[in-house]
Scaffold this active site. Structure first.
Site, mmCIF file in Angstrom:
data_model
loop_
_atom_site.group_PDB
_atom_site.id
_atom_site.type_symbol
_atom_site.label_atom_id
_atom_site.label_comp_id
_atom_site.label_asym_id
_atom_site.label_seq_id
_atom_site.Cartn_x
_atom_site.Cartn_y
_atom_site.Cartn_z
ATOM 1 N N LYS A 21 1.504 -19.177 6.394
ATOM 2 C CA LYS A 21 0.570 -19.540 7.444
ATOM 3 C C LYS A 21 0.179 -18.271 8.198
ATOM 4 O O LYS A 21 0.912 -17.273 8.129
ATOM 5 C CB LYS A 21 1.182 -20.598 8.376
ATOM 6 C CG LYS A 21 2.185 -20.093 9.414
ATOM 7 C CD LYS A 21 2.624 -21.243 10.301
ATOM 8 C CE LYS A 21 3.477 -20.768 11.442
ATOM 9 N NZ LYS A 21 2.750 -20.165 12.547
ATOM 10 N N HIS A 27 4.032 -26.693 12.121
ATOM 11 C CA HIS A 27 5.456 -27.040 12.159
ATOM 12 C C HIS A 27 5.699 -28.425 12.760
ATOM 13 O O HIS A 27 6.366 -29.277 12.161
ATOM 14 C CB HIS A 27 6.235 -26.011 12.994
ATOM 15 C CG HIS A 27 6.198 -24.627 12.449
ATOM 16 N ND1 HIS A 27 6.194 -24.351 11.095
ATOM 17 C CD2 HIS A 27 6.182 -23.416 13.059
ATOM 18 C CE1 HIS A 27 6.165 -23.038 10.918
ATOM 19 N NE2 HIS A 27 6.159 -22.465 12.084
ATOM 20 N N ASP A 42 -0.332 -22.175 16.694
ATOM 21 C CA ASP A 42 0.832 -21.492 16.141
ATOM 22 C C ASP A 42 1.948 -22.456 15.758
ATOM 23 O O ASP A 42 2.665 -22.228 14.788
ATOM 24 C CB ASP A 42 1.358 -20.466 17.152
ATOM 25 C CG ASP A 42 2.483 -19.611 16.588
ATOM 26 O OD1 ASP A 42 2.283 -19.012 15.524
ATOM 27 O OD2 ASP A 42 3.560 -19.554 17.216
ATOM 28 N N ARG A 65 0.813 -1.226 0.000
ATOM 29 C CA ARG A 65 0.000 0.000 0.000
ATOM 30 C C ARG A 65 0.839 1.265 0.000
ATOM 31 O O ARG A 65 0.404 2.312 -0.484
ATOM 32 C CB ARG A 65 -0.911 0.008 1.227
ATOM 33 C CG ARG A 65 -2.016 -1.025 1.196
ATOM 34 C CD ARG A 65 -2.829 -0.983 2.471
ATOM 35 N NE ARG A 65 -2.003 -1.315 3.640
ATOM 36 C CZ ARG A 65 -2.435 -1.297 4.896
ATOM 37 N NH1 ARG A 65 -3.689 -0.940 5.157
ATOM 38 N NH2 ARG A 65 -1.639 -1.618 5.896
ATOM 39 N N HIS A 99 8.369 -22.818 6.804
ATOM 40 C CA HIS A 99 9.823 -22.682 6.722
ATOM 41 C C HIS A 99 10.564 -23.815 7.426
ATOM 42 O O HIS A 99 11.729 -24.089 7.133
ATOM 43 C CB HIS A 99 10.275 -21.325 7.281
ATOM 44 C CG HIS A 99 10.147 -21.193 8.769
ATOM 45 N ND1 HIS A 99 8.985 -20.804 9.384
ATOM 46 C CD2 HIS A 99 11.046 -21.393 9.751
ATOM 47 C CE1 HIS A 99 9.168 -20.770 10.683
ATOM 48 N NE2 HIS A 99 10.408 -21.122 10.940
ATOM 49 N N GLU A 126 11.532 -21.828 22.646
ATOM 50 C CA GLU A 126 11.923 -20.462 22.308
ATOM 51 C C GLU A 126 12.169 -19.671 23.580
ATOM 52 O O GLU A 126 11.464 -19.846 24.578
ATOM 53 C CB GLU A 126 10.843 -19.786 21.475
ATOM 54 C CG GLU A 126 10.547 -20.483 20.150
ATOM 55 C CD GLU A 126 9.449 -19.793 19.372
ATOM 56 O OE1 GLU A 126 9.768 -18.822 18.659
ATOM 57 O OE2 GLU A 126 8.285 -20.196 19.482
#
Length: 484
Positions: free
Chosen positions: A148, A240, A235, A51, A178, A216
């Site tokens: 995703k 994954h 998530d 945009r 990924h 993480e």
């Protein structure tokens, strides 16, 4: 060992959301590294579309800044950067309106591979797909890449697939995950199917259990309101970790062919048992060390969304019946690490007196950091004094095993985007695969919502809630330590 770089054909790539965070952190730097390696021809065209009001020079300045920040100094060559930037252009576009589409049509060639990367919210997928066809920009050989989340439940995933299917057939749709682009993930298939060493043992008769961990250290601070709508199950697990489980558990495909591989993954998902409530542990990290907890970061003091989840999963087929798969993932944990650990069963009889010194054989596949594999085996402890056993790793770090070339492992996005240009869908999810994963996931989420389950608190920087330890202990097993 010399890594072969095979150039792709010239192409046009349009990145919708080309000024966004993903484009600046991953897509543009990844494309530059492939250009630097000689894989992308100089007559390719890469167009950012968003945009923001911007011209070509403005977009090239943005790309130069992204390369300076996210590409290591040893790959930043002034002449190569200038040549790469010359392939870039920009079109300001209105995804829901008419602005910019004629300008984009005038810049996309018909005689080369066309790829359109939808690095935008899923709510815009249908609008962009429709306009690509309405303005005669996309053709029958065009490819689209979608990020995703592929829905947030089965109904929304089916609706999303339906929207895309109105304008593109399944062979044109590349759903990118990924994790599947990581070198180690692909090497998992090579280790299994290119060697006789493991495949005869790759079944319940010889494998005690499998652990998949994605830990993480980061919290959700700064994006908590967004994350609170999904949680760790949606998530991470549904996509994954599901893909990692499938690659471990799948049967050998008849050929290394996109649909053959995805057919076998789909069979695994369909064989997953429903997960019992007692086999699920959910958690939220607590405040500590001067940092806020999950509830503060989510800006929702009543949130029941999990920042951590552990599951015991069973597969009802001949290969895996009786071997549990333990999955866990979470935010704000002790270390950043992703690994798959395959633990083999004990020998049927020990001939050694030092039975207490025995430890399981474990094949550990590290996805991050320091991609590689090691196999924990038993040997005689060096020195005199009898036959004492000790466990040692047979270690293969890709960077060390492959020398300087191994240290230059491409980023997952680099590999996956090149696969899109080649037309290779092996490492991308098929529509029925996505829907099958949601068909298994939805009842789990609906179950804890119906029960009103609240996540257990856990200390930031820990390994997760104590209840997750009990999930393993009651089976006479224990989690591997979370460490880098």
């Amino acid at each position: 060992m010399v890594s072969r770089v095979i150039p792709v054909e010239p192409f046009d790539l349009v990145v919708f959301g080309g000024t966004g965070d993903l484009a600046q952190r991953k897509i543009i730097p990844g494309l530059y590294r492939r250009f630097w390696a000689g894989q992308i021809p100089a007559d390719s065209v890469i167009i950012g579309a968003a945009r923001s009001g911007m011209d070509d020079d403005g977009y090239r300045a943005l790309a130069r800044a992204a390369i300076d920040e996210f590409v290591t100094a040893d790959k930043r060559d002034v002449a190569v950067i200038d040549a790469f930037l010359a392939t870039l252009g920009y079109v300001a576009i209105d995804a829901k309106g008419t602005g910019g589409w004629d300008a984009l049509k005038g810049r996309v060639r018909k005689n080369v591979v066309q790829a359109f990367y939808f690095s935008v919210a899923p709510s815009l997928f249908g609008d962009i797909a429709e306009r690509l066809h309405a303005h005669d920009i996309a053709g029958p050989n065009s490819r689209i890449v979608v990020e995703k989340p592929f829905g947030r439940d089965l109904a929304s995933a089916q609706a999303l697939n339906g929207v895309l299917a109105k304008h593109f057939n399944e062979a044109q749709i590349y759903r990118i995950d990924h994790y599947l682009g990581k070198e180690t993930v692909q090497n998992l298939m090579a280790v299994r199917f290119a060697n006789m060493l493991f495949e005869p043992l790759w079944k319940a008769e010889y494998i005690d259990h499998v652990q998949i961990t994605v830990a993480e250290t980061v919290s959700v601070d700064g994006r908590g309101a967004y994350y609170d709508k999904s949680g760790a199950m949606r998530d991470m697990v549904q996509n994954h970790m599901m893909q990692l489980l499938c690659l471990i558990a799948m049967e050998p495909p008849y050929h290394f062919d996109p649909d053959a591989v995805r057919d076998e993954k789909l069979k695994v998902i369909r064989a997953l048992d429903p997960v019992k409530p007692e086999d699920i542990v959910r958690g939220q990290y607590l405040a500590g060390d001067g940092q806020g907890g999950y509830l503060a970061h989510a800006e929702n003091k009543d949130s029941k969304t999990e920042s951590y989840i552990a599951l015991k999963v069973n597969i009802s087929n001949w290969r895996w019946k009786g071997t549990p798969f333990y999955l866990r993932t979470g935010k704000h944990l002790r270390a950043r690490t992703s690994e798959i650990a395959i633990t083999f069963r004990a020998p049927p009889h020990s001939i050694f007196d030092d039975a207490d010194g025995w430890r399981e054989n474990v094949l550990v596949i590290r996805l991050q950091p320091n991609e590689g594999m090691n196999l924990m085996v038993m040997i005689k402890e060096p020195g005199p004094g009898g036959m004492r056993l000790t466990q040692v790793p047979l270690d293969m770090s890709f960077a060390e095993a492959l020398g300087e070339e191994g240290a230059d492992i491409p980023d997952a996005y680099e590999r996956l985007i090149m696969d899109v240009i080649r037309g290779n869908q092996t490492l991308f999810m098929r529509g029925d695969e996505v829907e099958a994963a949601w068909r298994w996931t939805d009842p789990i989420i609906q179950g804890w919502e119906a029960r009103g389950d609240k996540p257990k608190g856990y200390d930031a920087g820990s390994s997760g809630p104590e209840d997750a330890l009990m999930l393993m202990h009651r089976d006479g097993r224990r989690w591997r330590e979370i460490r880098e």
